[in-house]
Motif scaffolding. Structure first.
Motif, PDB file in Angstrom:
ATOM      1  N   LYS A  37       0.831  -1.211   0.000  1.00  0.00           N
ATOM      2  CA  LYS A  37       0.000   0.000   0.000  1.00  0.00           C
ATOM      3  C   LYS A  37       0.867   1.263   0.000  1.00  0.00           C
ATOM      4  CE  LYS A  37      -4.075  -1.877  -0.040  1.00  0.00           C
ATOM      5  NZ  LYS A  37      -4.958  -1.697  -1.208  1.00  0.00           N
ATOM      6  N   ILE A  38       1.909   1.266   0.840  1.00  0.00           N
ATOM      7  CA  ILE A  38       2.764   2.457   0.918  1.00  0.00           C
ATOM      8  C   ILE A  38       3.488   2.685  -0.411  1.00  0.00           C
ATOM      9  CG2 ILE A  38       4.792   3.435   2.047  1.00  0.00           C
ATOM     10  CD1 ILE A  38       3.934   2.013   4.606  1.00  0.00           C
ATOM     11  N   SER A  39       4.067   1.605  -0.969  1.00  0.00           N
ATOM     12  CA  SER A  39       4.773   1.735  -2.251  1.00  0.00           C
ATOM     13  C   SER A  39       3.815   2.126  -3.369  1.00  0.00           C
ATOM     14  CB  SER A  39       5.467   0.419  -2.583  1.00  0.00           C
ATOM     15  OG  SER A  39       6.119   0.498  -3.829  1.00  0.00           O
ATOM     16  N   GLU A  40       2.585   1.558  -3.350  1.00  0.00           N
ATOM     17  CA  GLU A  40       1.621   1.899  -4.389  1.00  0.00           C
ATOM     18  C   GLU A  40       1.243   3.376  -4.331  1.00  0.00           C
ATOM     19  OE1 GLU A  40      -2.392  -0.227  -6.087  1.00  0.00           O
ATOM     20  OE2 GLU A  40      -2.336   0.244  -3.955  1.00  0.00           O
ATOM     21  N   PHE A  44       2.034   5.997  -7.208  1.00  0.00           N
ATOM     22  CA  PHE A  44       0.921   6.724  -7.827  1.00  0.00           C
ATOM     23  C   PHE A  44       1.213   8.224  -7.848  1.00  0.00           C
ATOM     24  CE2 PHE A  44      -3.192   8.823  -7.793  1.00  0.00           C
ATOM     25  CZ  PHE A  44      -3.902   8.131  -8.765  1.00  0.00           C
ATOM     26  N   ASN A  45       1.695   8.753  -6.715  1.00  0.00           N
ATOM     27  CA  ASN A  45       1.996  10.186  -6.661  1.00  0.00           C
ATOM     28  C   ASN A  45       3.123  10.547  -7.617  1.00  0.00           C
ATOM     29  OD1 ASN A  45       0.047  10.544  -4.673  1.00  0.00           O
ATOM     30  ND2 ASN A  45       1.498  10.250  -2.990  1.00  0.00           N
ATOM     31  N   GLN A  46       4.147   9.711  -7.690  1.00  0.00           N
ATOM     32  CA  GLN A  46       5.242   9.980  -8.619  1.00  0.00           C
ATOM     33  C   GLN A  46       4.763   9.941 -10.062  1.00  0.00           C
ATOM     34  OE1 GLN A  46       8.522   7.273  -8.239  1.00  0.00           O
ATOM     35  NE2 GLN A  46       9.767   8.297  -9.790  1.00  0.00           N
ATOM     36  N   LEU A  47       3.903   8.954 -10.383  1.00  0.00           N
ATOM     37  CA  LEU A  47       3.382   8.855 -11.748  1.00  0.00           C
ATOM     38  C   LEU A  47       2.516  10.064 -12.082  1.00  0.00           C
ATOM     39  CD1 LEU A  47       3.463   6.809 -14.096  1.00  0.00           C
ATOM     40  CD2 LEU A  47       1.299   5.898 -13.272  1.00  0.00           C
ATOM     41  N   ARG A  48       1.753  10.550 -11.101  1.00  0.00           N
ATOM     42  CA  ARG A  48       0.924  11.730 -11.345  1.00  0.00           C
ATOM     43  C   ARG A  48       1.779  12.973 -11.584  1.00  0.00           C
ATOM     44  NH1 ARG A  48      -3.307  12.980  -6.763  1.00  0.00           N
ATOM     45  NH2 ARG A  48      -1.349  13.238  -5.616  1.00  0.00           N
ATOM     46  N   ASP A  49       2.887  13.097 -10.833  1.00  0.00           N
ATOM     47  CA  ASP A  49       3.788  14.237 -11.059  1.00  0.00           C
ATOM     48  C   ASP A  49       4.410  14.174 -12.450  1.00  0.00           C
ATOM     49  OD1 ASP A  49       3.193  15.059  -8.517  1.00  0.00           O
ATOM     50  OD2 ASP A  49       4.987  14.179  -7.607  1.00  0.00           O
TER      51      ASP A  49
END
Length: 644
Positions: A37-40, A44-49
């Protein structure tokens, strides 16, 4: 010998053993799930950036391409020929039409590409730049188009549409033409049609899935190109028919609905895209039904929205990998705990065995009290040998520790030498940028000063990243390779020397198109190498009458990208070329350099599979070739982050 009184090890009952196994499994599952969950979330935040950065780039390119002809209708409005044509009654317009047509044709030829035409208040085309073609727009009735209805009412309009004559899509800019002699009454509409062929060519070349939609939710451009004129949300047949008639010249729209909410995609929404296109063929860029992160952005220059899709599979794979590693780490900790417990049990058994041996030895000594003197002497000699061996072992261990310490100190010395040179370039850049920021602030150009100070902050962080490996005690932090646009890296390095290049009159020839050459390396390290090469080139051309710095990229025979940096300086002698990459060798005057830049640059490139070559440049000067691995040579797995 007396019998042993040691009790056998006690084993857990079967119910307790099953409970222990269940607890271990629960710990494994909880650690894996929590890590996943933490890695996901982080992925997700990195992919959104990353998707947001891609949106910024695409939005700037689209706005520049679409709105570059927005000011043309204003020039048409000021034409006396056009005003005379619109003021004339319908029966007298034939005489004045030729002059207006020629004016629009010359304006169109000068601007290169767009179609320019004039409508009267009834929506009929009375003058057009394409009058010499057989399929021209003269006489066409465009009163049904929304941009005409808005412009004839006195409001400038811009709209995407397909004309009914050539059936070519384009972006229309419409401006009302007012007559000052009739109290500024609207007497016609000036329209320019900006072609989007170049935009379609660039757009269809995008690797990642992306869409451009208008304010009606109709897909105008798509990558992959299987979704032209699809809708984001289902719409009524009446609405689709009206949009098709007014905007798309009767072409079919809304054959497929992608079921994507633009409002949710504004902050990032998870969507699942359809497996096949409306025609039933498999999608080329979207292989099957996958989960994507959809992120949208409004284009201020148009009424469009751009949506990009990022595949979430890499996030799931990374999260699964981290979960597996966390589970393995927990397993290692449990095994370590079991090992310690087993070690304690073995130590207890040894103590018990030693006690038994001591007791047996005492009994044996009582039975052999009359041993011979030779046996006693032999025992004493053996004891002395044991003591000598223990001393030798201690001496050996002390010597080994000294060797390890000496090796660490040597590596620290070598590392400090490299870092001393690596810090010199960012410090020089910080001095230049800070001085430029002060000058721009004196001029009142706060935006450029803010940009320079932002780069100073980035260079400070880069210097912190250079110093950080000293804390890891004789181990350099490895570079993190990624896909790097070579043109962007060259531009970033040139930016640091902008004032110096201008001051010394150096002509820069950069024959590298953006996004045309992508290398797999660390961008900060590549930029550091380029800064070193550019600085050396500027120094070499200081006394030359012609100062020229050239950049070009080609494919080497080994498959690597060959970035050539050439200057028109004094070049190298054969003797200098033999020792060019040796540490502390320099062709500069004493006190102007340590001779470490090229050696360190080559080591940096070799760290991520590249190399640095040197030789004479065609026509005189020096030429350095930076060999970089292409993106196709990138590893298929995600490297683990190095521990601090």
């Amino acid at each position: 010998m007396p019998e042993s009184t040691t009790s056998p090890p006690v084993s857990l009952p079967k119910p307790h053993r099953a409970l222990g196994v269940a607890i271990l499994l629960a710990v494994f599952l909880l650690a894996g799930l929590l890590t996943f969950k933490i890695s996901e979330k982080q992925g997700f935040n990195q992919l959104r950036d990353e998707a947001s950065h891609q949106l910024d780039i695409l939005a700037a390119a689209i706005d520049s391409e679409v709105t570059r002809h927005a000011s043309i209708p204003s020039a048409v409005e000021l034409s006396p020929d056009v005003r005379a044509l619109l003021r004339a009654p319908p029966e007298g317009q034939d005489v004045l039409q030729a002059a207006a047509n020629h004016f629009l044709q010359k304006l169109n030829d000068h601007l290169g590409g767009p179609a320019i035409f004039v409508l009267d208040t009834r929506g009929r085309v009375v003058a057009s730049s394409d009058w010499i073609f057989s399929d021209n727009l003269l006489g066409a009735d465009l009163s049904y188009m929304p941009f005409f209805r808005g412009a004839v009412s006195g409001t400038p309009e811009r709209h995407y549409a397909v004309d009914a004559v050539r059936h070519e899509p384009g972006y229309f800019f419409a401006l009302p033409i007012r007559d000052e002699t009739q109290d500024w009454k609207v007497i016609g509409v000036a329209v320019v049609k900006s072609g989007i062929r170049e935009l379609e060519r660039r757009w269809l070349g995008q690797e990642a899935p992306a869409l451009i939609v208008d304010n009606n939710g109709i897909v105008l451009l798509a990558s992959p190109p299987e979704w032209p004129y699809a809708t984001l949300q289902p719409q009524t047949p009446e609405t689709l028919a009206r949009i098709s008639r007014e905007q798309f010249a009767g072409q079919r729209v809304g054959a497929e609905s992608l079921d994507i909410s633009v409002d949710e995609a504004q902050e990032g929404a998870v969507v699942r895209l359809a497996r096949q296109s409306p025609a039933g063929t498999a999608l080329s860029a979207l292989q099957g039904k996958k989960t994507y992160l959809a992120l949208s952005r409004h284009l201020p220059g148009t009424a469009w929205r751009i949506i990009v899709f990022s595949d979430l599979r890499s996030v799931a794979v990374q999260a699964s990998t981290h979960a597996a590693l966390a589970t393995a780490a927990v397993g290692c900790l449990l095994l370590w705990a079991l090992y310690l417990g087993q070690r304690r049990r073995v130590a207890r058994g040894r103590r018990e065995a030693q006690a038994m041996l001591e007791k047996a030895n005492q009994e044996l000594e009582r039975n052999v009290a009359a041993r011979t003197v030779d046996l006693s002497n032999a025992v004493e000699r053996l004891q002395r040998e044991v003591v000598d061996r223990q001393r030798a072992e201690q001496t050996l261990r002390a010597a080994q520790d000294e060797l390890v310490q000496a090796g660490k100190l040597a590596v620290l010395g070598q590392m400090a030498t490299g870092i001393t040179h690596e810090l010199s370039q960012p410090l020089g850049a910080i001095r230049t940028l800070s001085a430029n920021a002060v000058e721009f602030m004196h001029r009142g150009d706060l935006a450029t000063a803010e940009k320079n100070l932002g780069i100073v902050g980035q260079l400070s962080e880069q210097m912190g990243g250079i110093i950080k490996p000293l804390k890891t005690f004789a181990r350099k932090s490895p570079a993190v390779p990624a896909a790097v646009d070579v043109a962007q890296a060259v531009d970033a390095a040139l930016f640091l020397f902008d004032q110096r290049l201008r001051k010394q009159g150096v002509a820069v020839d950069r024959q590298i198109a953006p996004n045309s050459w992508i290398a797999w390396c660390d961008q900060n390290r590549l930029q550091q190498v380029l800064v070193n090469l550019i600085g050396n080139a500027i120094d070499a051309m200081a006394d030359e009458p012609e100062r020229r710095l050239s950049f070009s990229v080609d494919r080497a025979s080994s498959g690597q990208l060959a970035l050539a940096v050439s200057d028109s300086g004094v070049g190298f002698s054969e003797k200098a070329l033999e020792h060019l990459f040796e540490p502390f060798f320099t062709t500069k005057q004493p006190g102007e350099g340590l001779g470490l830049g090229l050696a360190i640059s080559r080591d940096i490139l070799r760290d991520f599979g590249g190399d640095l070559l040197a030789g004479p440049a065609p026509g005189g000067g020096a030429r350095f070739v930076v060999l970089l691995p292409p993106v196709s040579a990138a590893p298929t797995f995600s490297p683990e982050p190095s521990s601090p």
